[in-house]
Each structure stands twice: as structure tokens, then as C-alpha cells.
Design an enzyme around this catalytic site. Structure first.
Site, PDB file in Angstrom:
ATOM      1  N   GLU A 104       0.832  -1.196   0.000  1.00 29.81           N
ATOM      2  CA  GLU A 104       0.000   0.000   0.000  1.00 29.81           C
ATOM      3  C   GLU A 104       0.871   1.251   0.000  1.00 29.81           C
ATOM      4  O   GLU A 104       1.919   1.291   0.615  1.00 29.81           O
ATOM      5  CB  GLU A 104      -0.891  -0.023   1.250  1.00 29.81           C
ATOM      6  CG  GLU A 104      -1.729  -1.285   1.301  1.00 29.81           C
ATOM      7  CD  GLU A 104      -2.607  -1.402   2.526  1.00 29.81           C
ATOM      8  OE1 GLU A 104      -2.757  -0.411   3.264  1.00 29.81           O
ATOM      9  OE2 GLU A 104      -3.151  -2.494   2.734  1.00 29.81           O
ATOM     10  N   CYS A 117       3.432   8.556   0.389  1.00 25.87           N
ATOM     11  CA  CYS A 117       4.003   7.695   1.430  1.00 25.87           C
ATOM     12  C   CYS A 117       4.244   6.312   0.839  1.00 25.87           C
ATOM     13  O   CYS A 117       3.318   5.656   0.365  1.00 25.87           O
ATOM     14  CB  CYS A 117       3.018   7.629   2.606  1.00 25.87           C
ATOM     15  SG  CYS A 117       3.567   6.559   3.930  1.00 25.87           S
ATOM     16  N   CYS A 124       6.429  -6.233   8.015  1.00 24.43           N
ATOM     17  CA  CYS A 124       7.533  -5.502   8.640  1.00 24.43           C
ATOM     18  C   CYS A 124       8.388  -6.443   9.465  1.00 24.43           C
ATOM     19  O   CYS A 124       7.896  -7.395  10.069  1.00 24.43           O
ATOM     20  CB  CYS A 124       6.975  -4.391   9.529  1.00 24.43           C
ATOM     21  SG  CYS A 124       8.251  -3.299  10.219  1.00 24.43           S
ATOM     22  N   CYS A 128       5.949  -3.697  16.412  1.00 23.81           N
ATOM     23  CA  CYS A 128       5.357  -2.661  17.262  1.00 23.81           C
ATOM     24  C   CYS A 128       3.852  -2.934  17.427  1.00 23.81           C
ATOM     25  O   CYS A 128       3.130  -3.103  16.436  1.00 23.81           O
ATOM     26  CB  CYS A 128       5.600  -1.289  16.646  1.00 23.81           C
ATOM     27  SG  CYS A 128       7.350  -1.011  16.286  1.00 23.81           S
ATOM     28  N   CYS A 131       0.897  -0.848  15.661  1.00 22.17           N
ATOM     29  CA  CYS A 131       0.943  -0.675  14.206  1.00 22.17           C
ATOM     30  C   CYS A 131       0.391  -1.918  13.521  1.00 22.17           C
ATOM     31  O   CYS A 131       0.839  -3.036  13.799  1.00 22.17           O
ATOM     32  CB  CYS A 131       2.392  -0.433  13.778  1.00 22.17           C
ATOM     33  SG  CYS A 131       2.605  -0.325  11.990  1.00 22.17           S
ATOM     34  N   CYS A 347      -1.214   6.698   9.324  1.00 20.81           N
ATOM     35  CA  CYS A 347      -0.058   6.037   9.949  1.00 20.81           C
ATOM     36  C   CYS A 347      -0.516   4.837  10.757  1.00 20.81           C
ATOM     37  O   CYS A 347      -1.408   4.935  11.583  1.00 20.81           O
ATOM     38  CB  CYS A 347       0.645   6.961  10.931  1.00 20.81           C
ATOM     39  SG  CYS A 347       1.243   8.457  10.228  1.00 20.81           S
TER      40      CYS A 347
HETATM   41  N1  SAH Z   1       8.998   1.521  10.387  1.00 15.96           N
HETATM   42  C1  SAH Z   1       9.096   2.938  10.233  1.00 15.96           C
HETATM   43  C2  SAH Z   1       8.133   3.514   9.213  1.00 15.96           C
HETATM   44  C3  SAH Z   1       6.706   3.047   9.258  1.00 15.96           C
HETATM   45  S1  SAH Z   1       5.683   3.628  10.555  1.00 15.96           S
HETATM   46  C4  SAH Z   1       8.918   3.614  11.571  1.00 15.96           C
HETATM   47  O1  SAH Z   1       8.588   2.951  12.539  1.00 15.96           O
HETATM   48  O2  SAH Z   1       9.179   4.817  11.675  1.00 15.96           O
HETATM   49  C5  SAH Z   1       5.448   5.356  10.305  1.00 15.96           C
HETATM   50  C6  SAH Z   1       5.017   6.107  11.544  1.00 15.96           C
HETATM   51  O3  SAH Z   1       3.700   5.739  11.951  1.00 15.96           O
HETATM   52  C7  SAH Z   1       5.911   5.832  12.752  1.00 15.96           C
HETATM   53  O4  SAH Z   1       6.236   7.034  13.392  1.00 15.96           O
HETATM   54  C8  SAH Z   1       5.025   4.996  13.657  1.00 15.96           C
HETATM   55  O5  SAH Z   1       5.401   5.151  15.011  1.00 15.96           O
HETATM   56  C9  SAH Z   1       3.668   5.568  13.353  1.00 15.96           C
HETATM   57  N2  SAH Z   1       2.558   4.668  13.667  1.00 15.96           N
HETATM   58  C10 SAH Z   1       2.540   3.334  13.581  1.00 15.96           C
HETATM   59  N3  SAH Z   1       1.333   2.849  13.931  1.00 15.96           N
HETATM   60  C11 SAH Z   1       0.554   3.909  14.233  1.00 15.96           C
HETATM   61  C12 SAH Z   1      -0.807   4.066  14.628  1.00 15.96           C
HETATM   62  N4  SAH Z   1      -1.622   3.014  14.757  1.00 15.96           N
HETATM   63  N5  SAH Z   1      -1.265   5.320  14.847  1.00 15.96           N
HETATM   64  C13 SAH Z   1      -0.466   6.390  14.654  1.00 15.96           C
HETATM   65  N6  SAH Z   1       0.810   6.301  14.266  1.00 15.96           N
HETATM   66  C14 SAH Z   1       1.331   5.079  14.053  1.00 15.96           C
END
Ligand code: SAH
Length: 359
Positions: A104, A117, A124, A128, A131, A347
Site C-alpha cells: 500500500e 508515502c 515488517c 510494534c 501498528c 499512519c
Molecule cells: N517503520 C518505520 C516507518 C513506518 S511507521 C517507523 O517505525 O518509523 C510510520 C510512523 O507511523 C511511525 O512514526 C510509527 O510510530 C507511526 N505509527 C505506527 N502505527 C501507528 C498508529 N496506529 N497510529 C499512529 N501512528 C502510528
């Protein structure tokens, strides 16, 4: 039908996908054909600036050259692309790769910007808990041309008058866990002669904190964003187990302090706000202490929920309080508007909806 086709061409060598070659590889390819080196740049320009899908359209090559090239090479663009449009104008592109996996990308219009984006992995490497992509596990890394395909597909679908202004490597995946492909993709995005010609200053790579690889980002000339998301190791290991075990807070922040930041640029720290987890005034104060002395800005991202997610988005008042503590400590703090939430394009909302690994 497909089988017949294959048997007919069985004796011929498979055709090279021109999109799978980086500039040096294409130069070698052209040299092996006995062609002058500038042919490589002509071909690259057709691929990335004109976005042709057929070698026959490369009209500054002679007919004979095009015929010869078509016999041994092809332009394998991805045809299967579904677009989901959000009420706020955000568009999520779902691309089906050759092996059936889906990635995506998100086009985000905002005032005078149009940001794309990009995903760098299917699923991944990391886990986390807040996410959705992190819940999928890693299916595989994307090749450079699969990262670039997202930009080509988005360009093909721009509306009249639209122009891509910014790129963020913040989609599915951890870009620093697939660095080589990311670096190759960035080269194609930034090259002004034959590539997309997007300035590296308008590209931001976001990492969950692979501390040992930060310095490599500096070499790409792009901006670096670090997803901090927590202010103690206990908290960070709870929220981001894999990455914080590998690179605990102190190590990550030391790498950020050592980062060779060019003049007039700032690091970005992202901080996902999760109600009752990491959004207290204490957290804000600890965050200010951790970042003290680092030339940076802070992006607060109120949690974007997805079906089955165990966390909650904080109340607006709590988000504003968190911001004001940091502002009082002298930080430049933005609250990221999360666009495209109605199409799961914000995000943390990219990925397959499956039963979460941890409930
Ligand atoms: N792996 C990389 C890039 C992908 S995530 C990273 O972790 O930076 C991009 C951003 O979205 C990151 O700052 C992450 O902390 C944030 N993010 C992930 N899940 C989220 C969610 N459910 N709500 C808001 N932000 C989120």
C-alpha cells in the site's frame, strides 16, 4: 494459454526487466549490446520521466534498436492497482505484486503539498504493537523497482494540475531493514537527469530506531525521522519490543546525537500518543529531557486505531497538554493530522486485517 506462451518462448532466454536494473547495471547492459553509454540515460528517462510501458515508444532509439531491445528486455510494470479515496482527498493505492502479495502507498494532499508515502517491505521486520503492519510479520523485502513502482503508479494517477512535492518512506515496513533497495529507490527518485527529480530535501525516511544504521541515511541526503514513541526502556520495550531490545533508548539517542546533521536541517522525532500508555505530563517532561540539546522537531501522532487494536487515541485535550509541555521546553512540536483514516490509510493502518498476534 499462459503455458502455451511459455513453451513457445522456452528456448529463448528470459527477458530482462529494465525496471529491475539500476543505472550502473543498465549502463553495463547497454554496453554489452555494443551501444553508446548515453543510450542508458535515454532508456532511464523513458522509464521514469515518460513512464512508458512499451519499448516501442522509446522514439529516440532507432526502430532496429527498439526491436533488438524488445527481443531481450521488457518493461514489467504492475497492472493491478486499486485506488481507495478518502473523504479528505487522501488516496490509498493497493498494488498487487507479481507473487500476489499486496503493498500500500498513500497520496496525501495538504495545502500546497502533495506527499506520497511509500512502503519498503511487505509486512515488517518489527513488531510494534500499535501498528497494523507490525502485526503482519515480515512477508518479504521489496526490491528497489517495487518501491519505485509505487511512485510510478501514483504519478500515473495524479489529477490535472497535481504534482508530487514530497516523499515519505513511512509506509509498510522498516526502511533501514531494507537499506540497499531503499538507497537505490532514493537514487531514482532524486536523479534530475532521468529520474523523478525530487530533491532529497523533500524526502523523509522514518525508522523505528535501527540505531546502528542511522549514519547511512545521512549519505542519502534525505531527512531522517525517528519513531521514539516512549520515554523509558520499560515502556518502549512494551510498545516496540523487537527494536528496543536491539537498540535501547540510550543507544538510539546517542546515535541521534552523533548524526551528521547538515546545517539548517533538523531531525524529526515521531511520537505516537496512546491514551494512558505514553501520553502523561510526566512522559512529556521526560521526552523534553531526552531530546535536550538535539536540533530537532517533534511530530505527535495521536493513535490511529485499526480493528482489533488494543490501544486508544487520547482525548484532544491530552494531546494539546502534551504538546504544550514540549513547547514550553522550547521544542518545535506539530500534531500530525492523520488523513485517510476512513480508508485505513493513516499512519499505522496499512496492512492486512488479520487477527492481531497479541490481543
Ligand atoms: N517503520 C518505520 C516507518 C513506518 S511507521 C517507523 O517505525 O518509523 C510510520 C510512523 O507511523 C511511525 O512514526 C510509527 O510510530 C507511526 N505509527 C505506527 N502505527 C501507528 C498508529 N496506529 N497510529 C499512529 N501512528 C502510528
Amino acid at each position: 494459454m499462459a503455458r502455451q506462451d511459455r513453451s513457445r518462448t522456452a528456448s529463448a532466454a528470459p527477458r530482462t526487466n529494465l525496471l529491475a536494473l539500476d543505472e550502473p547495471a543498465l549502463e553495463r547492459f547497454v554496453k554489452d549490446l555494443g551501444w553508446p553509454a548515453f543510450r542508458a540515460r535515454q532508456i532511464l528517462r523513458w522509464l521514469y520521466q515518460e513512464r512508458v510501458r512499451e519499448i516501442a515508444r522509446m522514439t529516440d532509439l532507432s526502430k532496429a534498436e527498439r526491436a533488438r531491445l524488445s527481443g531481450i528486455a521488457a518493461i514489467e510494470r504492475i497492472a493491478d492497482c486499486e485506488v481507495r479515496r478518502s473523504d479528505d482527498g487522501t488516496r490509498k493505492l493497493l498494488l498487487r505484486l507479481e507473487d500476489g502479495l499486496v503493498i500500500e502507498s498513500v497520496l496525501i494532499p495538504d495545502a500546497d503539498r502533495l506527499t506520497l508515502c511509500l512502503s519498503t517491505q511487505v509486512g515488517c521486520t518489527l513488531d510494534c504493537g500499535f501498528c497494523l503492519t507490525g502485526q503482519m510479520g515480515l512477508k518479504r523485502n521489496l526490491a528497489a523497482h517495487e518501491i519505485i513502482e509505487q511512485a510510478l503508479a501514483a504519478q500515473d494517477r495524479l489529477e490535472p494540475g497535481e504534482r508530487l512535492t514530497n516523499i515519505v518512506l513511512m509506509g509498510m515496513g522498516e526502511p533501514l531493514a531494507n537499506f540497499e533497495a531503499v538507497a537505490d529507490a532514493v537514487a531514482r527518485l532524486t536523479n534530475p537527469r532521468w529520474g523523478f527529480g525530487i530533491s532529497a530535501r523533500r524526502i523523509t525516511l522514518s525508522t523505528a530506531g535501527l540505531a546502528s544504521r542511522l549514519a547511512e541515511v545521512a549519505g542519502l541526503g534525505v531527512n531522517l525521522a525517528v519513531s521514539l514513541n516512549a520515554t523509558t526502556d520499560a515502556q518502549r520495550t512494551r510498545l516496540m519490543p523487537a527494536v528496543n531490545r536491539l537498540h535501547p533508548l540510550a543507544r538510539l539517542l546517542a546515535a541521534c546525537r552523533a548524526y551528521p546533521l547538515p546545517p539548517h536541517r533538523k531531525l524529526t522525532f515521531e511520537y505516537v500518543l496512546l491514551a494512558g500508555e505514553n501520553d502523561s505530563e510526566q512522559d512529556a517532561k521526560r521526552l523534553a529531557k531526552l531530546l535536550h540539546g538535539i536540533r530537532c522537531k517533534v511530530n505527535l501522532i495521536p493513535f490511529n486505531p485499526f480493528p482489533g487494536s488494543p490501544y486508544r487515541r487520547p482525548a484532544d485535550a491530552d494531546v494539546l497538554r502534551f504538546q504544550s509541555v514540549l513547547r514550553q521546553a522550547g521544542f518545535d512540536v506539530l500534531i500530525r493530522k492523520s488523513k485517510g483514516r476512513d480508508v485505513l490509510g493513516a499512519c499505522g493502518q496499512l496492512g492486512e486485517l488479520v487477527t492481531p498476534r497479541r490481543s
